[in-house]
Scaffold this active site. Sequence first.
Site, mmCIF file in Angstrom:
data_model
loop_
_atom_site.group_PDB
_atom_site.id
_atom_site.type_symbol
_atom_site.label_atom_id
_atom_site.label_comp_id
_atom_site.label_asym_id
_atom_site.label_seq_id
_atom_site.Cartn_x
_atom_site.Cartn_y
_atom_site.Cartn_z
ATOM 1 C CD GLN A 1 57.670 -11.619 -103.360
ATOM 2 O OE1 GLN A 1 56.473 -11.636 -103.054
ATOM 3 N NE2 GLN A 1 58.446 -10.591 -103.104
ATOM 4 C CD GLU B 1 55.944 -7.484 -102.679
ATOM 5 O OE1 GLU B 1 57.174 -7.545 -102.468
ATOM 6 O OE2 GLU B 1 55.126 -8.303 -102.209
#
Lengths: 380, 411
Positions: free
Chosen positions: B134, B254
């Site tokens: 990410q 997340e």
Amino acid sequence: MTQAKNFAFGEDEKLLRDTARKFLQDNLPTDKLHQLVASDPDPYRESLSLWDKNLWQQIVELGWTTVIVPEADGGMGMSLVALCALVEETGRVSLPSPFIATSCASLVLRECHSPAAGHWLGEIAGGSTATLACTPKNGSWLAADCDVELVDGKLSGSAWFVQDARKVDNLIVQAKTSKGTALYKVSTHCEGLNIVADAIIDLTRDQAHIHFNNVPVGDAQRLSDDARAVLERAEPGLLTLVAADMCGAGEWQLQTTVEYMKVREQFGHPLGYFQALKHPLVNLMIMIDQAKSLTYNAASAIDSEPQNAAKFARMAKASASEMAAFASNRSIQFHGGIGFTWECFVHLYCKRQKHNQVLYGDAKYQRAKLAEILMGPISA
Amino acid sequence: MSQQAKKDTPEQAEFRAYCRDWLSQHDEGTPSVRLPQSAIEIMHSEQLSFLRKWQSEAYEAGLIGCDYPIAEGGGGRKDCQMVANQEMARAGKPFLPNILGLGMAAPTMHFHAQAALKERLLPGLFSCKDVWCQGFSEPGAGSDLANVQTFAERKGDKWIINGHKVWTSLAHFADWMILLLRTDKSSKYDGLSYFVVPIKSALGKGVTVRPLIKITGETGFNEVFFDNLEIGDDYRLDEIGKGWQVAQTTLLHERGAGPMLTPSSGRGSAKSSAIGDAYALINLAKNATRDGESAADDPLLRDQIMQMIIRQEGSKQGARRAKVEGLCEHPMRIPLQAKLVMSEIRQDTSALAIDILGAQSTLYINDENAPAGGEWPLAYMNSYGITIAAGASEIQRNILGERILGMAKSK
Ligand SMILES: Cc1cc2nc3c(=O)[nH]c(=O)nc-3n(C[C@H](O)[C@H](O)[C@H](O)COP(=O)(O)OP(=O)(O)OC[C@H]3O[C@@H](n4cnc5c(N)ncnc54)[C@H](O)[C@@H]3O)c2cc1C
């Protein structure tokens, strides 16, 4: 037995709770509560029992006192979760009433499993009220400490910390007998009884100690010959109800303080802009959510996983007591000077919470008991 | 029958039986090296290859991506990932290594990518053929994520990327990256766009990955530099200028609050799964001493252990309550607390474990006398990763205070 799905909180329970929430918000807004219980601030005034009997009559008609009374005894026989949801609502408005006292009495009567107890549960379902008179002067729940004694069919001695004693019709009295301790039902109007009001901090309830001077009791009043076992089985329910009251009151403290954070401005910003205020209120929200989840878990365990009831109830009461202390502390502090005045409503809740925190044992006490369950006793 | 099994839908019940059967026969073997405590601490390729093989077998068996459409490489089921997660954890399986892919890239692509891109990339993500990372944070854009400056300049149907990402977990192994960058310098939020980028194939050709070392001595996160990397416009998710909205989908997942449940499989052996669990403190205390007496008899320690257990149980029951709408004040109130509460409980539990262990808590993972292999002090240090990553605790408190309680936005 296993864990209930969705805490056994279904459509019926939700309807009951939603109706109660609206009824209480309509009938007891906080300014009305303040008028009702806080008209005289003098700490030296005579100790009064201030409550709205009409409102109570309507509550009885709505059936709240029948919720956990078994159907066989004339009640609705609903789950403890349903009752918790109602108690949470009464905590949210800080309702002065015999509701929690009577509910605690019902919990004890439910555990007696005697015809006399069944009869008195039926009376409660019919609108009569009751409270527990089981505690001695030192506040202990140990049988050995019980201050009331049965001699020749008569009760003598005294019971202390009796909740809402001046609002109820009946007492459930723990008394020492030749065989141990027993539970008796005694009318608050009977001869030989002296109800002495305590001067307490909480304005939203009353408390008393009660002297028994040779009060005669008969077989129809004997609820159980084993008070210890009954009270021990009922205790998780009592802890859970007090925790539910704290959760409701805590939510009021949170929301009221958050509202103030939106309207009060200093340094050119609403107070909620400042993280020294915002973050503790978020912490309070988290504590409320923890306490609330634990309370519903305890209530559903009492109904469907009795092997876990004591453990989960102690967790709920410990968690709610810590939350209540923090909610009271921050809600007064974050209102500034106004929060320190009699006119501001936050002190009403602080006082109710203080009473709740210690009722049936504070957080540290609950954790010590929980440790005995989870870790075993401390070795000698 | 387990408690969960009793509440299953028919589809879940059948799937649960299948999972149990497969898991009972599956053997992932024994790793040749010590496994780290979580995927973002994978240092060596030996660790990765063991875990990668396990993930690929679990995917082949249908235990990963269960709720994604079949066209996207998923199982096409409904609410079955939860069942697979419960059963994998119950079977004591190791964790899944491709967590940034499973937890963030997959749901983001599911909601925002063109069909062709999803169909091409998701199967390799689920099987761990491709490791994902990410690329959000930058040296100047941490908590203030919308301040990212990595820039993509349009050149026909291509984009030329220049910039510097940091704290990029697993980039040292990653094949692909989800990348938040700037396509317009004149607008902070509306100037952001969102891409998926093949980074391994571009190493040395516009992408440089440099490892960073954590306080634990472990590696796991990296700096990533983009130097005129050229990629096609078909790697863009959603519209140009919609990067911030797409990033919200990533961040929600997340923090464990998104609609697609992240596949996860527990933490491995009984020994390592006890690390971080408040109930494990009880046995730790029973096996430790203070002044020659059992630490389990110390009233202060008992009280602190109970406080931790109560908080942990409270958050567990909160997850249960979050599913009962009638018992929640606001639908996002508990989900948005999850990451904050879980990370602080884990941190405080590990700190208390260290107190309980006393002198022995000084022994670290490479010491043969360390209790529980020195994993508690390691867990304590690693816990700062969770309280900082994915939006630090302070930022979580801002979000809760503003979005849930409605207080004024802080700067
Ligand atoms: C283990 C680990 C793995 C990570 N993995 C990745 C990854 O794979 N990909 C990725 O893109 N990023 C990753 N990150 C980066 C992570 O998202 C950032 O570290 C995080 O968002 C914080 O940003 P920062 O480090 O710049 O700290 P800063 O933003 O500089 O914050 C410093 C401190 O100030 C506080 N603070 C900042 N702003 C405010 C404010 N407005 N109000 C109150 N307090 C404030 C913060 O809470 C923090 O305590 C990872 C981080 C860690 C620790």
